[in-house]
Design an enzyme around this catalytic site. Structure first.
Site, PDB file in Angstrom:
ATOM      1  N   GLU A 127       1.970 -16.647 -11.858  1.00  0.00           N
ATOM      2  CA  GLU A 127       1.985 -15.553 -10.880  1.00  0.00           C
ATOM      3  C   GLU A 127       0.644 -14.823 -10.832  1.00  0.00           C
ATOM      4  O   GLU A 127       0.201 -14.399  -9.763  1.00  0.00           O
ATOM      5  CB  GLU A 127       3.129 -14.588 -11.212  1.00  0.00           C
ATOM      6  CG  GLU A 127       4.507 -15.223 -10.992  1.00  0.00           C
ATOM      7  CD  GLU A 127       5.662 -14.309 -11.326  1.00  0.00           C
ATOM      8  OE1 GLU A 127       5.435 -13.170 -11.817  1.00  0.00           O
ATOM      9  OE2 GLU A 127       6.818 -14.723 -11.099  1.00  0.00           O
TER      10      GLU A 127
ATOM     11  N   ASN B 166      14.320  -2.976  -4.805  1.00  0.00           N
ATOM     12  CA  ASN B 166      14.331  -2.488  -6.186  1.00  0.00           C
ATOM     13  C   ASN B 166      12.935  -2.153  -6.723  1.00  0.00           C
ATOM     14  O   ASN B 166      12.708  -2.095  -7.920  1.00  0.00           O
ATOM     15  CB  ASN B 166      15.092  -3.456  -7.094  1.00  0.00           C
ATOM     16  CG  ASN B 166      14.476  -4.844  -7.103  1.00  0.00           C
ATOM     17  OD1 ASN B 166      13.404  -5.048  -6.539  1.00  0.00           O
ATOM     18  ND2 ASN B 166      15.129  -5.787  -7.748  1.00  0.00           N
TER      19      ASN B 166
ATOM     20  N   HIS C  91       8.453  -5.824  -9.126  1.00  0.00           N
ATOM     21  CA  HIS C  91       8.622  -7.187  -9.654  1.00  0.00           C
ATOM     22  C   HIS C  91       7.861  -7.292 -10.968  1.00  0.00           C
ATOM     23  O   HIS C  91       6.792  -6.702 -11.117  1.00  0.00           O
ATOM     24  CB  HIS C  91       8.046  -8.226  -8.674  1.00  0.00           C
ATOM     25  CG  HIS C  91       7.896  -9.590  -9.308  1.00  0.00           C
ATOM     26  ND1 HIS C  91       8.924 -10.500  -9.333  1.00  0.00           N
ATOM     27  CD2 HIS C  91       6.854 -10.168  -9.980  1.00  0.00           C
ATOM     28  CE1 HIS C  91       8.514 -11.587  -9.992  1.00  0.00           C
ATOM     29  NE2 HIS C  91       7.266 -11.409 -10.383  1.00  0.00           N
TER      30      HIS C  91
ATOM     31  N   LYS D 277       6.705  -3.174  -4.807  1.00  0.00           N
ATOM     32  CA  LYS D 277       7.244  -3.783  -3.582  1.00  0.00           C
ATOM     33  C   LYS D 277       7.176  -2.840  -2.373  1.00  0.00           C
ATOM     34  O   LYS D 277       6.961  -1.625  -2.537  1.00  0.00           O
ATOM     35  CB  LYS D 277       8.691  -4.217  -3.850  1.00  0.00           C
ATOM     36  CG  LYS D 277       8.820  -5.374  -4.871  1.00  0.00           C
ATOM     37  CD  LYS D 277      10.288  -5.766  -5.030  1.00  0.00           C
ATOM     38  CE  LYS D 277      10.464  -6.962  -5.946  1.00  0.00           C
ATOM     39  NZ  LYS D 277      11.912  -7.343  -6.049  1.00  0.00           N
TER      40      LYS D 277
ATOM     41  N   TYR E 162       8.299 -17.003  -4.313  1.00  0.00           N
ATOM     42  CA  TYR E 162       9.705 -16.951  -4.763  1.00  0.00           C
ATOM     43  C   TYR E 162      10.389 -18.317  -4.679  1.00  0.00           C
ATOM     44  O   TYR E 162      11.619 -18.381  -4.622  1.00  0.00           O
ATOM     45  CB  TYR E 162      10.477 -15.931  -3.927  1.00  0.00           C
ATOM     46  CG  TYR E 162      10.397 -14.496  -4.436  1.00  0.00           C
ATOM     47  CD1 TYR E 162      10.710 -14.185  -5.767  1.00  0.00           C
ATOM     48  CD2 TYR E 162      10.063 -13.445  -3.590  1.00  0.00           C
ATOM     49  CE1 TYR E 162      10.669 -12.871  -6.232  1.00  0.00           C
ATOM     50  CE2 TYR E 162      10.021 -12.131  -4.054  1.00  0.00           C
ATOM     51  CZ  TYR E 162      10.328 -11.850  -5.377  1.00  0.00           C
ATOM     52  OH  TYR E 162      10.308 -10.556  -5.827  1.00  0.00           O
TER      53      TYR E 162
HETATM   54  N1  UDP Z   1      17.631 -10.219  -5.141  1.00  0.00           N
HETATM   55  C1  UDP Z   1      18.444  -9.895  -4.086  1.00  0.00           C
HETATM   56  N2  UDP Z   1      19.803 -10.120  -4.186  1.00  0.00           N
HETATM   57  C2  UDP Z   1      20.370 -10.651  -5.304  1.00  0.00           C
HETATM   58  C3  UDP Z   1      19.526 -10.991  -6.386  1.00  0.00           C
HETATM   59  C4  UDP Z   1      18.163 -10.759  -6.278  1.00  0.00           C
HETATM   60  O1  UDP Z   1      17.972  -9.406  -3.060  1.00  0.00           O
HETATM   61  O2  UDP Z   1      21.588 -10.827  -5.345  1.00  0.00           O
HETATM   62  C5  UDP Z   1      16.187  -9.988  -5.040  1.00  0.00           C
HETATM   63  C6  UDP Z   1      15.750  -8.777  -5.856  1.00  0.00           C
HETATM   64  O3  UDP Z   1      14.801  -8.066  -5.090  1.00  0.00           O
HETATM   65  C7  UDP Z   1      15.115  -9.389  -7.069  1.00  0.00           C
HETATM   66  C8  UDP Z   1      14.531 -10.680  -6.517  1.00  0.00           C
HETATM   67  O4  UDP Z   1      15.482 -11.107  -5.551  1.00  0.00           O
HETATM   68  O5  UDP Z   1      14.138  -8.526  -7.629  1.00  0.00           O
HETATM   69  C9  UDP Z   1      14.312 -11.782  -7.517  1.00  0.00           C
HETATM   70  O6  UDP Z   1      15.527 -12.004  -8.228  1.00  0.00           O
HETATM   71  P1  UDP Z   1      15.543 -12.165  -9.798  1.00  0.00           P
HETATM   72  O7  UDP Z   1      16.895 -12.643 -10.167  1.00  0.00           O
HETATM   73  O8  UDP Z   1      14.364 -12.990 -10.227  1.00  0.00           O
HETATM   74  O9  UDP Z   1      15.402 -10.656 -10.313  1.00  0.00           O
HETATM   75  P2  UDP Z   1      14.186  -9.913 -11.054  1.00  0.00           P
HETATM   76  O10 UDP Z   1      13.483 -10.925 -11.906  1.00  0.00           O
HETATM   77  O11 UDP Z   1      13.302  -9.355  -9.970  1.00  0.00           O
HETATM   78  O12 UDP Z   1      14.845  -8.828 -11.851  1.00  0.00           O
HETATM   79 MG    MG Z   2      12.711 -12.796 -11.428  1.00  0.00          MG
END
Ligand code: UDP
Ligand code: MG
Length: 136
Positions: free
Chosen positions: A129, A115, A118, A12, A52
């Site tokens: 994807e 974070n 992805h 990212k 997303y």
């Molecule tokens: N995210 C965020 N705030 C939240 C939860 C998620 O900004 O409270 C962002 C974070 O960058 C995350 C992405 O949204 O990686 C997608 O969320 P998901 O729950 O799918 O998490 P991941 O699969 O990336 O662990």
């Molecule tokens: Mg996810």
């Protein structure tokens, strides 16, 4: 019995910006992944919204899409035995503060929104994807 699978990984903007993409790619290689295809790109916000879409009702959706389109990212097709689960394990919890020691998000992540990586969360989403970024 072989269970070699592919998954989609994204380094990212926060990580690319800090020049961590080389180090993160090395982590994948050290953990048995092959990088089958990769490209460094910047996407439009509209594309991030499509990518997303599953999160479109979430309060963080707009910021998330702005963020993913805010700078260069590295998208990769990774291949390994049990690639999807193995990558999710290597990445660690969504919130770096909760991520286990040694995981990418623990090592490199700044916050829940920044974070660093992805990874696809299921076989079906991995296919969708991978096609999203690499289908010609
Ligand atoms: N995210 C965020 N705030 C939240 C939860 C998620 O900004 O409270 C962002 C974070 O960058 C995350 C992405 O949204 O990686 C997608 O969320 P998901 O729950 O799918 O998490 P991941 O699969 O990336 O662990
Ligand atoms: Mg996810």
């Amino acid at each position: 019995m072989s269970n070699v699978k592919q998954t989609l990984s994204i380094i990212k903007p926060d990580a690319v910006e800090r020049n961590l993409d080389g180090q993160i790619k090395e982590e994948f290689l050290n953990n048995g992944f092959k990088i089958i295809q990769e490209k460094k790109i910047q996407i439009e916000k509209q594309e991030a919204e499509k990518f997303y879409k599953v999160h479109e009702t979430k309060p963080f959706y707009n910021d998330l899409c702005s963020y993913l389109s805010s700078g260069p990212i590295v998208v990769m097709i990774l291949e390994r035995e049990n690639a999807i689960i193995a990558n999710r394990e290597l990445m660690g919890s969504t919130n770096p503060k909760e991520a286990a020691e040694g995981t990418l998000r623990k090592k490199f992540g700044i916050s829940i929104d920044k974070n660093s990586v992805h990874g696809s969360d299921s076989e079906e989403n991995a296919r969708i994807e991978i096609d999203f970024f690499f289908k010609s």
